[in-house]
Structure formats: structure tokens, C-alpha cells
Design an enzyme around this catalytic site. Structure first.
Site, short mmCIF file in Angstrom:
data_model
loop_
_atom_site.label_atom_id
_atom_site.label_comp_id
_atom_site.label_asym_id
_atom_site.label_seq_id
_atom_site.Cartn_x
_atom_site.Cartn_y
_atom_site.Cartn_z
N SER A 200 0.85 -1.18 0.00
CA SER A 200 0.00 0.00 0.00
C SER A 200 0.89 1.23 0.00
O SER A 200 1.90 1.27 0.70
CB SER A 200 -0.90 0.00 1.24
OG SER A 200 -1.75 1.13 1.25
N HIS B 110 2.49 12.13 -1.29
CA HIS B 110 2.04 13.51 -1.12
C HIS B 110 3.12 14.47 -1.65
O HIS B 110 4.11 14.73 -0.94
CB HIS B 110 1.76 13.82 0.35
CG HIS B 110 0.60 13.09 0.93
ND1 HIS B 110 -0.70 13.38 0.59
CD2 HIS B 110 0.56 12.09 1.85
CE1 HIS B 110 -1.51 12.58 1.28
NE2 HIS B 110 -0.79 11.79 2.04
N HIS C 272 -2.51 7.30 -4.66
CA HIS C 272 -2.62 6.17 -3.75
C HIS C 272 -2.76 4.90 -4.58
O HIS C 272 -3.38 4.91 -5.64
CB HIS C 272 -3.86 6.33 -2.85
CG HIS C 272 -4.33 5.04 -2.25
ND1 HIS C 272 -5.41 4.33 -2.75
CD2 HIS C 272 -3.86 4.33 -1.20
CE1 HIS C 272 -5.59 3.24 -2.02
NE2 HIS C 272 -4.67 3.21 -1.08
N ASN D 73 -2.81 0.32 -3.95
CA ASN D 73 -2.53 -0.87 -3.14
C ASN D 73 -2.97 -2.10 -3.90
O ASN D 73 -3.89 -2.06 -4.74
CB ASN D 73 -3.19 -0.79 -1.76
CG ASN D 73 -4.68 -1.03 -1.80
OD1 ASN D 73 -5.13 -2.18 -1.81
ND2 ASN D 73 -5.46 0.04 -1.82
N VAL D 74 -2.29 -3.18 -3.62
CA VAL D 74 -2.67 -4.50 -4.12
C VAL D 74 -2.48 -5.47 -2.97
O VAL D 74 -1.53 -5.35 -2.18
CB VAL D 74 -1.84 -4.94 -5.35
CG1 VAL D 74 -2.30 -4.21 -6.59
CG2 VAL D 74 -0.35 -4.72 -5.14
N GLY E 261 -2.42 -4.17 14.01
CA GLY E 261 -1.29 -3.87 13.13
C GLY E 261 -0.41 -2.77 13.69
O GLY E 261 -0.72 -2.14 14.70
N ARG E 262 0.67 -2.51 12.99
CA ARG E 262 1.63 -1.49 13.44
C ARG E 262 1.09 -0.11 13.09
O ARG E 262 0.97 0.25 11.91
CB ARG E 262 2.98 -1.74 12.76
CG ARG E 262 4.08 -0.79 13.24
CD ARG E 262 5.41 -1.23 12.66
NE ARG E 262 6.49 -0.42 13.15
CZ ARG E 262 7.04 0.60 12.48
NH1 ARG E 262 6.54 0.93 11.30
NH2 ARG E 262 8.05 1.27 12.98
#
Length: 303
Positions: A93, A97, A107, A109-110, A260-261
Site C-alpha cells: 500500500s 504527497h 494512492h 494498493n494490491v 497492526g503497526r
């Protein structure tokens, strides 16, 4: 059907490399800082962040591979068949900017998800896409972006681009503002209907078309002069980006709810942003054109 998670992981790591290498070269600044991390509940990833670059004010390209024995209630509420299954989620992801308000934010993501339990067939799917968020729109950039998205879909069926373009327009929509986030692109999720090999090929096609869609726009707009007015409008519009990511984005919510982090999940947020009370652009200004033209879903390919 054989599902090879190693193949998916290898592709995603290579995609992260190619995107970071290309964008770092375009930027010409300090490049990406890499931060590898482990998730206490299982798995981990490597985050790459570029800050205060020559062109990109902030950019993050994150790879993650997390797994666990139980999904949060938010994930199983609409998919009760996932309850009680072990899961793995892999993805790349990214959010970029730029500093120059004439260069749009992008942006992409896959991702791949699989949930398994003994004695039952695995539940799996691919998802992803890419979308563009301009501050000062250029019609030729919007056409290029959408034509590249169309090219990513062409080998997979005549109706694929139209379907996933509309899904993108519908998904990246701020309901509380009654406006799209940007000019859209592609969005797909829960994709398994074509079988594993074709779905994996489609995810790769989407991932591989991000740089050809975005890099030429950056090169074309990065040297356009701008002043305080343009910068102020850019920071105001970035607020919409923050609102969407924190309120609606599935990936953000899934990451936070699965432990998640946090630093990696929220790396998509811009470094500077501002909000104003009930502000509207003056009619017939470049700022108003964003609302009047570019924030209205349309057939950019044939415009």
C-alpha cells in the site's frame, strides 16, 4: 487449484522495490528510509518512508504480511464464514504527497487474503487499485491516468475497466461531505471469480500500471510555479484525504482492528494539513474548477 503464497509475496516485495526505486529517482532527494517490523500477533513487514524530499513532501510504500488465528468482529460481521479460521493478509500500500500543489497526490494498493481451517476449502480473494487526488486539475492528466487504468484491465475483459472504475468512484466518496475524494481510477475487492491464476495476474497488472500512470504526471507538473494561495488550498484539501482514511478506508480499519503497526498504517497521512469552518471557493477560480469539473465522476477516457 494451488495457491502459492510465496509467489504472491515475492511479487509484492518486487513491486515495492520498483516503485521505491523509481520514485526516489524522480524525487532526486534523500530517498526512502526502510523500517522492518514484526507484529506481535503474527507476521510483519517493511515500511519505506520518504520525508522532506525535493518533490515529495511525504511518501510511504508499505509491504505487510500478517497472519493470525482470529479476525476482528468487523471483518466477520459481513462474512460470517470467516469466523474461526486462520488468516493471512499480504499487500503493498502506498500514498505519495507531493509538495507542489500542481502535482496530485496518488494512492495505490494490491493485496491478497486467505482464511483456512482444517477440513474446509480455503476462502481467498485479491483486491486493490489506484486513485488520483489532484488539487489543481489538468484534463490531460486525468485522461492519461484513466487510460492507463483501462490498459491494465483490457486483457481481462471488455467490461472490467468500467466496473472497477465505477467501484472506485463509489468507494472513494466522502459521504459526510457529499463529494468524491479525487478523480478516481480503479478499485476492486473480493476477487476470486476468475480462479486463482487469472485473479493473481489481474492484481499484478494493476500493480504494474501504477508507475506508468503516475510518474509522467509528476514529471510534467513538478516544476510549475506556485505561491501561498495554491499551497493553502492544497493543505485544506488534504484534510479530505485524512477524513476518508480515518473514517472509511477498509485497509486502515482492518489494520488497526487486527493490532497492526500503527506507524505503518497511518504513514499515509500528510505531514501538513488544515481545516477551515464552512469554507467554499470563490466562483470561476481555479479552486472552484476542482469542485465543478474534477470532483464529478465522468468518462475521462473519452472526454
Amino acid at each position: 487449484m494451488t495457491i502459492n503464497i510465496t509467489d504472491v509475496k515475492d511479487y509484492l516485495l518486487g513491486l515495492q522495490d520498483s516503485i521505491c526505486n523509481t520514485l526516489a529517482a524522480v524525487d532526486g532527494g534523500p530517498g526512502f528510509h526502510e523500517d522492518s517490523w514484526e507484529r506481535p500477533g503474527g507476521g510483519g513487514g517493511r515500511s519505506r518512508v520518504l520525508e522532506d524530499g525535493a518533490i515529495f513532501e511525504k511518501g510511504g510504500v508499505n509491504f505487510s504480511h500478517v497472519f493470525g488465528s482470529g479476525l476482528p468482529a468487523s471483518a466477520t460481521a459481513h462474512r460470517p464464514e470467516l469466523a474461526g479460521r486462520n488468516y493471512q493478509a499480504l499487500g503493498v500500500s502506498l500514498v505519495i504527497h507531493p509538495r507542489n500543489p500542481h502535482v496530485p497526490t496518488s494512492h495505490a494498493n494490491v493485496r491478497f487474503f486467505i482464511a483456512e481451517k482444517p477440513g474446509a476449502d480455503p476462502i481467498w480473494w485479491f483486491g486493490g487499485g489506484f486513485d488520483l487526488t489532484p488539487y489543481y486539475g489538468f484534463e490531460e492528466d486525468a485522461r492519461h491516468w484513466h487510460k492507463t487504468a483501462q490498459a491494465a484491465c483490457m486483457p481481462f475483459g471488455d467490461d472490467v475497466h468500467g466496473k472497477y472504475k465505477k467501484w472506485c468512484d463509489d468507494y472513494f466518496y466522502l459521504k459526510h461531505r457529499d463529494e468524491p475524494r479525487g478523480v478516481g481510477g480503479l478499485f476492486f475487492d473480493d476477487l476470486n471469480e476468475w480462479g486463482y491464476e487469472k485473479c493473481f495476474a489481474f492484481m499484478r497488472s494493476v500493480g504494474d500500471h501504477y508507475l506508468p500512470a503516475y510518474a509522467p504526471i509528476v514529471e510534467k507538473r513538478k516544476d510549475i510555479p506556485y505561491g501561498e494561495r495554491e499551497r493553502d488550498f492544497q493543505l485544506y484539501r488534504r484534510g479530505r484525504y485524512v477524513e476518508f482514511n480515518l473514517v472509511f478506508d477498509r485497509g486502515t480499519l482492518f489494520g488497526l482492528q487486527t493490532g497492526g503497526r500503527t506507524e505503518s498504517i497511518l504513514m499515509s497521512l500528510p505531514p501538513l494539513v488544515k481545516w477551515r469552518y464552512d469554507w467554499h471557493p470563490k466562483p470561476n477560480t481555479p479552486e472552484a474548477k476542482l469542485y465543478d469539473v474534477f470532483l464529478k465522476p465522468q468518462d475521462w477516457v473519452n472526454r
